[in-house]
Design an enzyme around this catalytic site. Structure first.
Site, PDB file in Angstrom:
ATOM      1  N   GLU A  34       0.726  -1.386   0.089  1.00  0.00           N
ATOM      2  CA  GLU A  34      -0.119   0.060   0.063  1.00  0.00           C
ATOM      3  C   GLU A  34       0.835   1.214  -0.089  1.00  0.00           C
ATOM      4  OE1 GLU A  34      -2.122  -2.791   2.884  1.00  0.00           O
ATOM      5  OE2 GLU A  34       0.097  -2.487   2.183  1.00  0.00           O
ATOM      6  N   TRP A  67      13.991 -39.333 -16.015  1.00  0.00           N
ATOM      7  CA  TRP A  67      13.081 -38.511 -15.546  1.00  0.00           C
ATOM      8  C   TRP A  67      11.638 -39.012 -16.104  1.00  0.00           C
ATOM      9  CZ3 TRP A  67      14.489 -34.843 -12.079  1.00  0.00           C
ATOM     10  CH2 TRP A  67      15.756 -34.450 -12.282  1.00  0.00           C
TER      11      TRP A  67
END
Length: 392
Positions: free
Chosen positions: A72, A195
């Site tokens: 803010e 993988w």
């Protein structure tokens, strides 16, 4: 901003469909907030958008780093530089988390908003932190600010769920990540697992490493794979690397004990255990924790409690941890109900045998199954990703 940021934030892209102007600005707040992911913990990720009376975006801001200015304040100061104080007196401030009303590392944002005469604030969710918890909203309303609360509230809570979870429990949010074949195996009979999933999935995992506080593996994964557990395929800060080594027998030559990121390594051993790598690890800035046992294994609940207190970078509280587990550790966490999110990649491969995803969970009846408060499927490259939340 990477187009895949919602997945990296643990959100499904479909959650971010905006139906109103307020929702559109709130989605933008989340997108901005995510730029601080990995850098603001144990603070929440916060973004802010200031919109003028004519609909012009006056300024944007996000919380960049722990201890730094809040979103803010950054947005308001930018709007002052670009448009002057008069524009703020007709502006609306959008922010995904309630502005704070207490002095922490920075002054209260609620007072900064009041000091610049912003008449309207739209808030995604109330801050659960006890020193805020509605006080910021109440302070603004007491001084005449129109405050709207709850725009995309469920999404804002999910976005900052690690922060919310840590505030409520004192433990890090636990994300269990695994990858399996279509027929449910995490490795071949020979133990090969690299993988199973495709490149896009591996890149996404590195995004998660970059934004979560820690990455944790068991001793079997550490010994068999010698993983680096670092962020390589994307840009981002390095997580704390947590290695479970109850008996202290892992080889001191593993990468987590020898590479340039040793200072980010935390080895966890049993009571009075002094592994061969202990002295070198601590000399290079790493940590060694001795934890009690439960039924002959490291007490995982005690581990999470301590991580929540001091497991993060520089000994800060750890808000979130990514567990890249094998079947044994994954089963233990699930059996003890210590998993908060389950992210499972399913690859288009068949092994026909090998190491199964999980060991025996002790479930004998269908009604005993582990179920999810919310789950989604989404495509990640050639794989499917299951995103499951075990709690509402």
């Amino acid at each position: 901003m990477d187009a895949g940021w919602p997945l990296a934030a643990g959100l499904h892209p479909g959650d971010l469909t905006a139906r109103t102007e307020a929702e559109r600005y709130m989605v933008r707040c989340l997108e901005l907030a995510f730029r601080g992911a990995g850098h603001v913990s144990p603070n929440p990720m916060v973004g802010a958008v200031l919109v003028g009376a004519n609909g012009q975006v006056l300024a944007e801001g996000w919380h960049h780093t722990y201890g730094g200015p809040h979103a803010e304040r950054i947005a308001i100061e930018e709007a002052l530089r670009r448009h002057g104080p008069e524009a703020l007196r007709q502006a609306t401030l959008y922010v995904n988390l309630e502005p704070c009303a207490h002095y922490g590392k920075t002054p209260p944002c609620a007072d900064f908003i009041l000091a610049h005469g912003i008449p309207r604030v739209v808030v995604g969710m109330v801050d659960p932190f006890p020193q805020v918890a509605g006080r910021g909203i109440a302070r603004l309303r007491t001084h005449g600010v129109q405050v709207e609360v709850g725009v995309l509230e469920a999404i804002c809570r999910r976005f900052n769920e690690a922060f919310v979870h840590h505030v409520q429990t004192g433990r890090p949010l636990v994300t269990l990540k695994m990858a399996q074949t279509l027929d449910g195996f995490v490795a071949t009979r020979a133990g090969q697992s690299r993988w199973i999933s495709g490149k896009a999935a591996r890149v996404l995992v590195h995004h998660w490493r970059a934004v979560l506080d820690g990455v944790l593996v068991g001793s079997t994964t550490a010994a068999m794979d010698d993983p680096a557990l670092t962020v390589r395929h994307v840009e981002g800060r390095q997580p704390v690397r947590i290695v479970l080594d109850r008996t202290g027998t892992l080889p001191p030559t593993l990468r987590v004990f020898t590479d340039e990121q040793v200072a980010a390594t935390l080895a966890v051993v049993g009571p009075a255990v002094q592994p061969a790598y202990a002295q070198s690890l601590m000399q290079k800035g790493g940590r060694l924790w001795q934890l009690p046992l439960q039924a002959g294994h490291l007490d995982l609940a005690v581990l999470l409690e301590r991580l929540g207190r001091e497991g993060g970078l520089e000994g800060r509280p750890m808000q979130s941890v990514l567990v890249e587990a094998g079947p044994r550790l994954a089963t233990a966490l699930l059996c003890q109900r210590l998993v908060d999110r389950f992210f499972l990649f399913v690859a288009p491969r068949l092994f026909g045998g090998g190491i199964a995803l999980l060991n025996d969970l002790g479930i004998r009846q269908i009604e005993e199954s582990i179920t999810f408060a919310l789950h989604r499927w989404t495509e990640v490259g050639e794989d499917l990703l299951f995103i499951g939340y075990l709690r509402a």
